[in-house]
Design a protein around this motif. Structure first.
Motif, short mmCIF file in Angstrom:
data_model
loop_
_atom_site.label_atom_id
_atom_site.label_comp_id
_atom_site.label_asym_id
_atom_site.label_seq_id
_atom_site.Cartn_x
_atom_site.Cartn_y
_atom_site.Cartn_z
N HIS A 33 0.81 -1.22 0.00
CA HIS A 33 0.00 0.00 0.00
C HIS A 33 0.85 1.27 0.00
O HIS A 33 0.30 2.37 0.08
CB HIS A 33 -0.93 0.02 1.21
N ASN A 34 2.18 1.14 -0.07
CA ASN A 34 3.08 2.29 -0.03
C ASN A 34 4.26 2.05 -0.96
O ASN A 34 4.49 0.92 -1.42
CB ASN A 34 3.61 2.50 1.40
N ARG A 35 5.02 3.09 -1.21
CA ARG A 35 6.27 2.94 -1.95
C ARG A 35 7.39 2.74 -0.92
O ARG A 35 7.49 3.49 0.05
CB ARG A 35 6.55 4.17 -2.82
N VAL A 36 8.24 1.74 -1.18
CA VAL A 36 9.22 1.34 -0.16
C VAL A 36 10.61 1.25 -0.77
O VAL A 36 10.81 0.62 -1.83
CB VAL A 36 8.84 -0.03 0.46
N LEU A 37 11.57 1.85 -0.09
CA LEU A 37 12.98 1.72 -0.43
C LEU A 37 13.65 0.92 0.67
O LEU A 37 13.74 1.38 1.81
CB LEU A 37 13.65 3.10 -0.56
N TYR A 38 14.08 -0.30 0.33
CA TYR A 38 14.78 -1.16 1.29
C TYR A 38 16.28 -0.96 1.10
O TYR A 38 16.83 -1.22 0.03
CB TYR A 38 14.40 -2.63 1.05
N VAL A 39 16.94 -0.49 2.15
CA VAL A 39 18.36 -0.13 2.05
C VAL A 39 19.22 -1.20 2.71
O VAL A 39 19.08 -1.49 3.90
CB VAL A 39 18.62 1.23 2.73
N ASN A 40 20.12 -1.80 1.93
CA ASN A 40 21.06 -2.77 2.49
C ASN A 40 22.06 -2.07 3.42
O ASN A 40 22.37 -0.88 3.21
CB ASN A 40 21.85 -3.46 1.38
N PRO A 41 22.59 -2.77 4.41
CA PRO A 41 23.68 -2.19 5.20
C PRO A 41 24.86 -1.87 4.29
O PRO A 41 25.14 -2.61 3.35
CB PRO A 41 24.04 -3.30 6.19
N PRO A 42 25.56 -0.77 4.53
CA PRO A 42 26.71 -0.43 3.69
C PRO A 42 27.87 -1.39 3.92
O PRO A 42 28.01 -1.97 5.00
CB PRO A 42 27.06 0.99 4.14
N LEU A 43 28.69 -1.55 2.92
CA LEU A 43 29.88 -2.39 3.03
C LEU A 43 30.94 -1.67 3.85
O LEU A 43 31.21 -0.49 3.63
CB LEU A 43 30.42 -2.70 1.62
N ASP A 44 31.53 -2.38 4.81
CA ASP A 44 32.61 -1.78 5.61
C ASP A 44 33.95 -2.30 5.13
O ASP A 44 34.05 -3.34 4.48
CB ASP A 44 32.41 -2.07 7.09
N ARG A 45 35.02 -1.59 5.49
CA ARG A 45 36.34 -1.84 4.93
C ARG A 45 36.87 -3.24 5.27
O ARG A 45 37.42 -3.93 4.41
CB ARG A 45 37.32 -0.76 5.40
N ILE A 46 36.73 -3.66 6.51
CA ILE A 46 37.27 -4.97 6.90
C ILE A 46 36.54 -6.09 6.17
O ILE A 46 37.16 -7.05 5.68
CB ILE A 46 37.17 -5.17 8.43
N THR A 47 35.22 -6.01 6.08
CA THR A 47 34.45 -7.03 5.36
C THR A 47 34.86 -7.07 3.90
O THR A 47 34.97 -8.16 3.29
CB THR A 47 32.94 -6.75 5.47
N LYS A 48 35.12 -5.91 3.32
CA LYS A 48 35.53 -5.84 1.92
C LYS A 48 36.79 -6.68 1.68
O LYS A 48 36.87 -7.43 0.69
CB LYS A 48 35.80 -4.39 1.52
N TYR A 49 37.76 -6.58 2.58
CA TYR A 49 39.02 -7.29 2.37
C TYR A 49 38.96 -8.74 2.82
O TYR A 49 39.53 -9.63 2.19
CB TYR A 49 40.15 -6.55 3.09
N LYS A 50 38.24 -9.02 3.90
CA LYS A 50 38.18 -10.39 4.40
C LYS A 50 37.30 -11.30 3.54
O LYS A 50 37.53 -12.50 3.47
CB LYS A 50 37.68 -10.40 5.85
N GLN A 51 36.29 -10.71 2.91
CA GLN A 51 35.34 -11.54 2.15
C GLN A 51 35.30 -11.14 0.68
O GLN A 51 34.31 -11.35 -0.01
CB GLN A 51 33.94 -11.41 2.76
N LYS A 52 36.39 -10.59 0.18
CA LYS A 52 36.37 -10.02 -1.16
C LYS A 52 36.12 -11.06 -2.26
O LYS A 52 35.73 -10.71 -3.38
CB LYS A 52 37.67 -9.26 -1.44
N GLN A 53 36.35 -12.35 -1.95
CA GLN A 53 36.09 -13.38 -2.96
C GLN A 53 34.65 -13.86 -2.95
O GLN A 53 34.24 -14.59 -3.86
CB GLN A 53 37.05 -14.57 -2.72
N GLU A 54 33.91 -13.48 -1.93
CA GLU A 54 32.51 -13.92 -1.84
C GLU A 54 31.67 -13.23 -2.92
O GLU A 54 31.88 -12.06 -3.25
CB GLU A 54 31.94 -13.58 -0.46
N GLU A 55 30.71 -13.99 -3.45
CA GLU A 55 29.91 -13.48 -4.56
C GLU A 55 29.15 -12.20 -4.20
O GLU A 55 29.10 -11.26 -4.99
CB GLU A 55 28.90 -14.56 -4.99
N HIS A 56 28.59 -12.15 -2.97
CA HIS A 56 27.81 -10.98 -2.61
C HIS A 56 28.69 -9.75 -2.41
O HIS A 56 28.23 -8.61 -2.63
CB HIS A 56 26.97 -11.25 -1.35
N ILE A 57 29.95 -9.95 -2.03
CA ILE A 57 30.88 -8.81 -1.91
C ILE A 57 31.33 -8.36 -3.29
O ILE A 57 31.43 -7.15 -3.56
CB ILE A 57 32.09 -9.18 -1.03
N GLN A 58 31.59 -9.29 -4.18
CA GLN A 58 31.95 -8.94 -5.56
C GLN A 58 30.85 -8.10 -6.21
O GLN A 58 31.14 -7.14 -6.94
CB GLN A 58 32.18 -10.22 -6.37
#
Length: 400
Positions: A33-58
């Motif tokens: 019944h409304n317009r909705v914007l669902y916002v994902n949590p932002p990527l943080d620097r440590i996660t970027k480097y530790k999980q950089k091979q993961e598909e969702h990080i790519q």
């Protein structure tokens, strides 16, 4: 009901998460019944480097480079935003003032992405719904200036180590500044009411349609064929943070004529437990969500052998609705959140209670009881829960 409004939803779970999510269910219900914007949590620097091979990080890295769109339409009236901005990983910072400085900076960057997406969508006079994102949520109200800021509490996150470090200080501030606070258990209402008088119980939704076996077409999986005797079953993550291994072991050892069937992924403690040496305990592994009803159908008794601690004591156990929706007798641990189920389940406190209550449930369950359980579970819909959220929001809109 609230309708024809623009709603921004933030939380701690991205849209592409592989497990069930209250926040996603609520957003989808809002979007009817409304317009909705669902916002994902932002990527943080440590996660970027530790999980950089993961598909969702790519995927997020491609979006950050402009190689893929950051704003994606999920369905009518519902969009998903992948924030482009990389935020700093700051939970390691001990000093509160230093942490707050960088947290405010992170939030400002996050808010810029949200405002840019909202502008592209033509959002105005937004309602902001925050599912437990306490750190970024501390300053977001100031940056987005919503008509109503709603904070949603569904878990005792501040007792989880990652969130506890700064959360015990920050979450009460977020609760206090929210226009309205909605909770899925009475335990959390007691907690949030200490900081905000506009705290409401909105219950819990559950998509019980996938557990509807009224026509009897759901088939019991072949794994059950070799099991003889009563099946005492559990569906869900097997983690010692939430489940009592000693309790499960006690039941299996006390009644070797019963079969304990555990369906779900195991943590390291479960993998190393003596349960694997017991001949009447069966681990069926992780199963897709759309198959869980089949496994529950194979149970004679469904259990929730919850360990009671600071993390679990207030949790609304959504799996209880799933068990009841299939008309299964349920034995569970007594908590404040379970009191709303007391007329439809068997609640115990000790290991001995569990054995006695399982025996009782096996002997007295009936078609009449099953029908009552199903009818009760069917009242716990996302529509009902979101209508309660709307009522809470409207109380704040009237006051503004």
């Amino acid at each position: 009901m609230i309708q024809d409004r623009d709603i921004i939803v933030i939380g701690i779970q991205p849209w592409d998460i592989k497990i069930g999510s209250n926040c996603k269910n609520i957003a989808a219900e809002f979007a009817k019944h409304n317009r909705v914007l669902y916002v994902n949590p932002p990527l943080d620097r440590i996660t970027k480097y530790k999980q950089k091979q993961e598909e969702h990080i790519q995927k997020r890295l491609k979006i950050a480079k402009g190689e893929a769109p950051d704003l994606q339409k999920i369905e009518h009236n519902l969009w998903n935003l992948y924030p482009k901005t990389l935020i700093e990983s700051i939970n390691w910072i001990n000093n509160a003032s230093v942490y707050d400085f960088f947290n405010k900076r992170n939030t400002k960057l996050f808010a810029q992405d949200i405002k840019a997406a909202a502008t592209r969508l033509g959002f105005n006079n937004v309602l902001l719904f925050n599912d437990s994102s306490m750190f970024l949520g501390l300053y977001l109200k100031n940056y987005l200036n919503p008509d109503v800021y709603t904070y949603y509490v569904r878990d005792n996150l501040i007792k989880v180590p990652y969130w506890k470090k700064h959360g015990e200080r920050i979450e009460p501030q977020v609760i206090a500044q929210a226009d309205v606070v909605v909770n899925n258990s009475e335990y959390y209402v007691d907690y949030t009411s200490k900081y905000n008088a506009h705290s409401f119980m909105v219950g819990q939704g559950c998509d019980v349609t996938m557990f509807n076996d009224e026509d009897g077409v759901i088939k019991i999986p072949q794994e059950f064929a070799a099991i003889k005797g009563p099946v005492i079953g559990y569906v869900g993550s097997l983690t010692t943070l939430r489940l009592d291994i000693e309790l499960i072991t006690f039941i299996a050892q006390q009644r070797p004529d019963w079969n304990i069937v555990l369906v779900g992924p195991e943590d390291d403690n479960f993998k190393a437990s003596s349960l694997h040496q017991l001949s009447n305990v069966y681990f069926f592994g992780n199963k897709p969500a759309d198959q869980l009803a089949s496994y529950i159908k194979g149970f004679d008794i469904a259990i929730n052998p919850q360990v009671v601690n600071e993390i679990t004591i207030g949790n609304y156990p959504r799996k209880i609705d799933e068990y009841l929706a299939m008309g299964k007798p349920v034995v569970a641990t007594t908590t404040k959140a379970m009191q709303m189920f007391k007329d439809y389940t068997y609640l115990g406190e000790t290991k001995e209670d569990y054995v006695q209550l399982i025996e009782k449930a096996l002997s007295e369950h009936s078609d009449i009881k099953a029908k009552q359980q199903i009818d009760f579970a069917n009242t716990h819909t996302w529509s009902n829960s979101v209508n309660a959220i709307y009522n809470a929001m409207q109380s704040s809109l009237k006051n503004n």
